[in-house]
Design an enzyme around this catalytic site. Structure first.
Site, PDB file in Angstrom:
ATOM      1  N   LYS A  37       0.848  -1.196   0.000  1.00 56.90           N
ATOM      2  CA  LYS A  37       0.000   0.000   0.000  1.00 56.90           C
ATOM      3  C   LYS A  37       0.882   1.244   0.000  1.00 56.90           C
ATOM      4  O   LYS A  37       2.091   1.159   0.251  1.00 56.90           O
ATOM      5  CB  LYS A  37      -0.913  -0.015   1.226  1.00 56.90           C
ATOM      6  CG  LYS A  37      -0.171   0.063   2.553  1.00 56.90           C
ATOM      7  CD  LYS A  37      -1.128   0.081   3.711  1.00 56.90           C
ATOM      8  CE  LYS A  37      -0.360   0.128   5.029  1.00 56.90           C
ATOM      9  NZ  LYS A  37      -1.178   0.608   6.134  1.00 56.90           N
ATOM     10  N   ARG A 131     -10.149   0.758  15.787  1.00 58.16           N
ATOM     11  CA  ARG A 131     -10.086   1.646  14.623  1.00 58.16           C
ATOM     12  C   ARG A 131     -11.080   1.056  13.636  1.00 58.16           C
ATOM     13  O   ARG A 131     -12.265   1.273  13.779  1.00 58.16           O
ATOM     14  CB  ARG A 131      -8.634   1.697  14.104  1.00 58.16           C
ATOM     15  CG  ARG A 131      -8.381   2.793  13.111  1.00 58.16           C
ATOM     16  CD  ARG A 131      -6.935   2.824  12.656  1.00 58.16           C
ATOM     17  NE  ARG A 131      -6.519   1.578  12.024  1.00 58.16           N
ATOM     18  CZ  ARG A 131      -5.350   1.373  11.429  1.00 58.16           C
ATOM     19  NH1 ARG A 131      -4.456   2.336  11.404  1.00 58.16           N
ATOM     20  NH2 ARG A 131      -5.044   0.222  10.867  1.00 58.16           N
ATOM     21  N   TYR A 265      14.744  31.680   2.714  1.00 57.70           N
ATOM     22  CA  TYR A 265      13.551  32.403   3.183  1.00 57.70           C
ATOM     23  C   TYR A 265      13.643  32.704   4.685  1.00 57.70           C
ATOM     24  O   TYR A 265      14.091  31.861   5.462  1.00 57.70           O
ATOM     25  CB  TYR A 265      12.302  31.548   2.984  1.00 57.70           C
ATOM     26  CG  TYR A 265      11.809  31.454   1.559  1.00 57.70           C
ATOM     27  CD1 TYR A 265      11.511  32.595   0.826  1.00 57.70           C
ATOM     28  CD2 TYR A 265      11.613  30.209   0.978  1.00 57.70           C
ATOM     29  CE1 TYR A 265      11.037  32.486  -0.483  1.00 57.70           C
ATOM     30  CE2 TYR A 265      11.133  30.090  -0.320  1.00 57.70           C
ATOM     31  CZ  TYR A 265      10.847  31.236  -1.038  1.00 57.70           C
ATOM     32  OH  TYR A 265      10.378  31.131  -2.320  1.00 57.70           O
ATOM     33  N   MET A 313      10.412  24.775  -0.990  1.00 55.93           N
ATOM     34  CA  MET A 313       9.587  23.726  -1.611  1.00 55.93           C
ATOM     35  C   MET A 313      10.444  22.787  -2.475  1.00 55.93           C
ATOM     36  O   MET A 313      10.257  21.583  -2.472  1.00 55.93           O
ATOM     37  CB  MET A 313       8.491  24.373  -2.470  1.00 55.93           C
ATOM     38  CG  MET A 313       7.499  23.369  -3.004  1.00 55.93           C
ATOM     39  SD  MET A 313       6.224  24.108  -4.040  1.00 55.93           S
ATOM     40  CE  MET A 313       5.250  25.002  -2.865  1.00 55.93           C
TER      41      MET A 313
HETATM   42  C1  LIG Z   1      -4.302  -4.253   7.863  1.00 57.36           C
HETATM   43  C2  LIG Z   1      -2.821  -4.091   7.797  1.00 57.36           C
HETATM   44  N1  LIG Z   1      -2.066  -5.189   7.745  1.00 57.36           N
HETATM   45  C3  LIG Z   1      -0.708  -5.115   7.699  1.00 57.36           C
HETATM   46  C4  LIG Z   1      -0.067  -3.895   7.716  1.00 57.36           C
HETATM   47  C5  LIG Z   1       1.445  -3.850   7.697  1.00 57.36           C
HETATM   48  O1  LIG Z   1       1.913  -3.271   8.887  1.00 57.36           O
HETATM   49  P1  LIG Z   1       3.492  -3.123   9.139  1.00 57.36           P
HETATM   50  O2  LIG Z   1       3.984  -2.168   8.121  1.00 57.36           O
HETATM   51  O3  LIG Z   1       3.593  -2.584  10.516  1.00 57.36           O
HETATM   52  O4  LIG Z   1       4.074  -4.475   8.975  1.00 57.36           O
HETATM   53  C6  LIG Z   1      -0.832  -2.733   7.783  1.00 57.36           C
HETATM   54  C7  LIG Z   1      -0.170  -1.427   7.838  1.00 57.36           C
HETATM   55  O5  LIG Z   1      -0.501  -0.540   8.553  1.00 57.36           O
HETATM   56  C8  LIG Z   1      -2.243  -2.834   7.817  1.00 57.36           C
HETATM   57  O6  LIG Z   1      -3.024  -1.733   7.874  1.00 57.36           O
END
Ligand SMILES: Cc1ncc(COP(=O)(O)O)c(C=O)c1O
Length: 375
Positions: A37, A131, A265, A313
């Protein structure tokens, strides 16, 4: 094509080695989901997903439709789970991309169910992080709702730990027990999805009872520690896993200022001696933090050069007075190693008041990612 003045060098060999090291801690029945992700925590989702596939990952974890589509558009065919809440309209698009989706309420389950589309669903349980996820008391009903639709497959059940990175694992074990009770309740009702999963990086490394059918490590796959400096596991981690990302730029101008002259700046840096100032083509729009405090120093010729004045920036200045040999176009390391010196994501995190996750994740898209293959 970018001008490549700021480069994130990504060592795919190191990433694949890290994944292999994790896999070697798992039983042969436990699958590995590579969490890619947030553009693979800033490393570049497409290339890392391909490397994860080479290293034997069974699944990829993303958080939204956009991220899933990016991988499918790049031709990646590994199973993908969208880990976070997704509304039912987006869930249907994700299913068209052959992705598994996370559900945590009746509304989305019924929405997807009523579409008639064949879908693989993972139910998320809130075991104490408070959460996302459904209440443990609702899981049996939600699972039965999934099973009442012939087009829906109850493919996974999962949870997420709040502090498995803590030296004290007592709360992680509380969460694990809640999760196990949910699993048992389902089993007592004849329900057992094929993929039960819970472990993030820290739990993958420290809590093997949480491995179940699949683990979901993110940060440790990038060679970055999930643990704090005082955690006993930390030094072992740093010896075993190699950081995947180095961030580099170059000096694009060198000029001299005299005592009393200022840089940047707000004129916050005022020279107290004849000062040799180096200009870097990197700024906060690249993720090179400006405030509340900046990176502090960078490496030039294996020496530490202080960042001076405000980070802009797109540009920043460094003090090269004590590195007289430095020349225009010399390599500058913002993250990584140069000769015997190094700057780690944890060093930067400590300086700017965040965690290593954020240091790499906020490196923006205009930085060129250059991928080094395994040799
Ligand atoms: C649902 C879920 N699984 C696994 C992970 C991986 O976590 P980490 O990067 O701490 O291993 C995350 C990351 O936040 C997550 O949201």
């Amino acid at each position: 094509m970018s001008d490549r003045l700021v480069i994130a060098e990504i060592d795919l060999g190191a990433y694949e080695d890290n994944l292999q090291k994790i896999r070697s801690r798992l039983t042969s029945e436990t699958k590995l989901m590579a969490v890619v992700k947030a553009n693979a925590y800033g490393h570049g989702a497409i290339e890392l997903a391909k490397a994860a596939e080479r290293a034997g990952a069974a699944y990829l974890g993303v958080v939204c439709l956009y991220e899933a589509r990016q991988l499918r558009d790049a031709g990646i065919s590994l199973p993908i789970l969208i880990l976070n809440y997704i509304d039912h309209a987006s869930a249907l698009e994700a299913i068209d991309l052959d992705c598994d989706v996370t559900v945590m309420d009746e509304e989305v389950i019924r929405g997807v169910g009523n579409s008639g589309k064949k879908s693989r669903l993972h139910l998320k349980v809130d075991t104490g992080m408070h959460r996302a996820g459904a209440d443990p008391a609702q899981i049996l009903t939600l699972a039965q709702t999934i099973q009442s639709f012939p087009n829906l497959e109850f493919h996974g059940l999962f949870t997420h730990f709040a502090n498995a990175d803590d030296a004290d694992l007592s709360f992680a074990k509380v969460q694990l027990n809640v999760f196990k009770k949910v699993v048992t309740e389902l089993e007592n009702n004849g329900i057992r999805p094929p993929l039960i999963h819970a472990a993030n990086s820290a739990a993958t490394l420290c809590l093997s009872e949480s491995h179940f059918d699949m683990v979901r490590p993110g940060i440790c796959t990038y060679g970055l520690t999930p643990f704090s400096q005082t955690h006993l596991q930390n030094s072992q981690f740093l010896q075993e896993f190699a950081p995947v990302l180095s961030l580099k730029t170059q000096i694009i101008r060198i000029h001299e200022i005299v005592p009393g002259e200022t840089v940047g700046y707000g004129r916050t840096f005022k020279a107290t001696r004849p000062t040799r100032v180096g200009l870097l083509p990197v700024g906060y729009a690249d993720g090179f933090t400006r405030s509340p405090s900046n990176w502090g120093e960078v490496l030039v010729g294996g020496k530490r050069a202080p960042v001076i004045g405000r980070v802009s920036m797109d540009q920043s200045s460094i003090d090269l007075t004590d590195i007289p040999e430095a020349q225009t176009h010399d390599e500058v390391i913002l993250l990584g190693e140069q000769m015997n010196e190094k700057i780690t994501a944890d060093d930067i995190a400590a300086r700017v008041g965040t965690i290593n996750y954020e240091v790499v994740t906020r490196l923006t898209s205009r930085i060129s990612r250059v991928y080094k293959e395994n040799v």
